[in-house]
Design a protein around this motif. Sequence first.
Motif, PDB file in Angstrom:
ATOM      1  N   GLU A 294       0.835  -1.202   0.000  1.00 32.23           N
ATOM      2  CA  GLU A 294       0.000   0.000   0.000  1.00 32.23           C
ATOM      3  C   GLU A 294       0.869   1.250   0.000  1.00 32.23           C
ATOM      4  OE1 GLU A 294      -3.800   1.411   2.723  1.00 32.23           O
ATOM      5  OE2 GLU A 294      -3.096  -0.662   2.798  1.00 32.23           O
ATOM      6  N   GLN A 295       0.537   2.194  -0.866  1.00 30.30           N
ATOM      7  CA  GLN A 295       1.277   3.456  -1.009  1.00 30.30           C
ATOM      8  C   GLN A 295       2.763   3.199  -1.295  1.00 30.30           C
ATOM      9  OE1 GLN A 295       0.515   5.691   2.550  1.00 30.30           O
ATOM     10  NE2 GLN A 295      -1.612   6.150   1.983  1.00 30.30           N
ATOM     11  N   ALA A 297       4.930   0.947  -0.321  1.00 31.16           N
ATOM     12  CA  ALA A 297       5.708   0.831   0.909  1.00 31.16           C
ATOM     13  C   ALA A 297       7.077   0.210   0.667  1.00 31.16           C
ATOM     14  CB  ALA A 297       4.935   0.002   1.936  1.00 31.16           C
ATOM     15  N   GLN A 477       4.995   0.121   8.248  1.00 31.87           N
ATOM     16  CA  GLN A 477       4.229   0.998   7.373  1.00 31.87           C
ATOM     17  C   GLN A 477       2.737   0.904   7.711  1.00 31.87           C
ATOM     18  OE1 GLN A 477       5.495   3.120   5.126  1.00 31.87           O
ATOM     19  NE2 GLN A 477       7.592   2.475   5.557  1.00 31.87           N
ATOM     20  N   PRO A 478       2.031   2.030   7.733  1.00 31.55           N
ATOM     21  CA  PRO A 478       0.589   1.966   8.003  1.00 31.55           C
ATOM     22  C   PRO A 478      -0.155   1.339   6.832  1.00 31.55           C
ATOM     23  CG  PRO A 478       1.227   4.202   7.396  1.00 31.55           C
ATOM     24  CD  PRO A 478       2.501   3.413   7.500  1.00 31.55           C
ATOM     25  N   GLY A 479      -1.332   0.814   7.124  1.00 31.32           N
ATOM     26  CA  GLY A 479      -2.167   0.245   6.075  1.00 31.32           C
ATOM     27  C   GLY A 479      -2.455  -1.226   6.319  1.00 31.32           C
ATOM     28  N   GLU A 480      -3.723  -1.588   6.155  1.00 32.93           N
ATOM     29  CA  GLU A 480      -4.128  -2.971   6.383  1.00 32.93           C
ATOM     30  C   GLU A 480      -3.484  -3.926   5.388  1.00 32.93           C
ATOM     31  OE1 GLU A 480      -8.279  -5.615   6.624  1.00 32.93           O
ATOM     32  OE2 GLU A 480      -8.343  -3.447   6.307  1.00 32.93           O
ATOM     33  N   ASN A 482      -0.530  -3.642   3.960  1.00 34.13           N
ATOM     34  CA  ASN A 482       0.870  -3.860   4.327  1.00 34.13           C
ATOM     35  C   ASN A 482       0.997  -4.874   5.463  1.00 34.13           C
ATOM     36  OD1 ASN A 482       1.775  -2.004   2.418  1.00 34.13           O
ATOM     37  ND2 ASN A 482       1.655  -0.285   3.855  1.00 34.13           N
ATOM     38  N   TYR A 483       0.114  -4.769   6.453  1.00 35.62           N
ATOM     39  CA  TYR A 483       0.168  -5.715   7.562  1.00 35.62           C
ATOM     40  C   TYR A 483      -0.197  -7.119   7.092  1.00 35.62           C
ATOM     41  CZ  TYR A 483      -0.554  -7.738  12.176  1.00 35.62           C
ATOM     42  OH  TYR A 483      -0.480  -8.537  13.293  1.00 35.62           O
TER      43      TYR A 483
END
Length: 515
Positions: A294-295, A297, A477-480, A482-483
């Motif tokens: 996401e974004q 990362a 990194q933020p974002g579902e 990415n996790y």
Amino acid sequence: MVGRGFVVDGTLDPVGVLEVLTRPRVGRVLAFTVLSATAGTALSLVLGLPAAYVLSRVAVPGRRVLRALLLVPFVLPTIVVGVAFRQVLGEGGPLGFLGWEQSPVAVVLGLAFFNAAVVIRTVGAAWESLDPRPGEAAAALGATPLQVWWTVTWPALRGAVVSAASVVFLFCATSFGVVLTLGGVRWATVETEIYLLTTTLFDLRAAAALSILQLVVVVALLALAARSRTPVAPVARARTTPRRPRVSDAPALAMTALLLLFVAVPLSGLVIGSLRVRGEWSLGNYRALAGRGEQEALLVPVTEALTASLRIAVDATWMALGLGLLLSVVVTRRSHSPLERRLRGGLDALFMLPLGVSAVTLGFGLLVTLDSGPLDLRDSPVLVPIAQALVALPLVVRTLVPVLGGVDDRQRQAAASLGAGATRTWWTVEAPVIWKPLLAASGFAFAASLGEFGATSFLARDEAPTLPIVIFRLLGQPGEMNYGMALAASVVLAVTTATVMLAVERLRVPSLGAV
């Protein structure tokens, strides 16, 4: 590192090192390192000793499968263990209500999860080799089970328990991925503090001072453990076969079941979490591994990082095997004088240093050493394989040395007297007995290199990260998405390393924990 820590502008300055060690945060870091390692060692012994007894003495159904399952955690990369516990203890996890995410409790649980297998392997091997006749004689003379344990069994096992505890404490004190993932910046150990000082604060002198302190303390602890260790019980001439469970085995069986649950919950949570996307079952996290997150990362797709990890692991494996085999041959040859014997022993100890020195210290040392002149390898693709080969080297040597040391030197002399040259003697006498341990050493080196995170975190280039590095970056990194990708990548890495090590387990060659 000595130059960075003690020498300033060409002048010896030990006062600067003392200034580093007297900082309030450094004091807290040192205290937490000792306390967490002690607690992790104690919990590993509490969970591992009953399981070692059950697996070596009690004929439980599926004993070989149970042994393999309980040994899997030790071969998992540390970053995977950290991610698994974050998934279970974090918000939305089955134990998230406890509030233990990134806490000292999480760190200790992660350390015990990782190291209970060392206790099982080390103590279990000694337990299996105990001669049953002294215990039977004591029982026949009227001794209670507790008296038999205290007067016969415990003295025979004490050496193995001390050995396991010293190795586990060393692994806990130098753990990097588990502590960095579950402790964060607040709950740092010496290992993670060196990383933060180098990569975040750029205080190389303080990092060097802590690295030197860590090395001195680790060597002192190993020397103390060696002096206090009693010989491990010899292999029995009459070995007992596992017997059917008794009522008196209930506490040990219950603790073994608890350990199995302790192992299963984080791993199951990791797999389940990787298969959930926005509350629904999906393979979306795995399909996303072909992208950059996401974004954006990541600089490279996760699949490319996996390919790079496999390639680096192959290179590190052949490097470690080549050097480890040559070293094993040298140190196991018969010495003709006390001086030669000491030289061989010193050479063996020198190349064992990566086992006692943390991977972070090793990576930091390579970073500050190979950065100028003809040895400037900072941008070289061979730097990471070299570091990982050094990390894996002790595993190779400790696997091959006992085998080569057991070859009767008279066989070599007989082959030579019949006209065989050195190469022919090797292929005739030693190759037939070393091929299986050599395969096992290859597996150990490959798995250790594939999951290596400490040294690689200093040395890997941004455009060519390994899979453990990518997992750590995704977690930050933020974002579902990415996790979720971090969970899926952790599963892929765990399955790969576990498959390699389970294949090695079938070769029945002792690993580090049993040496």
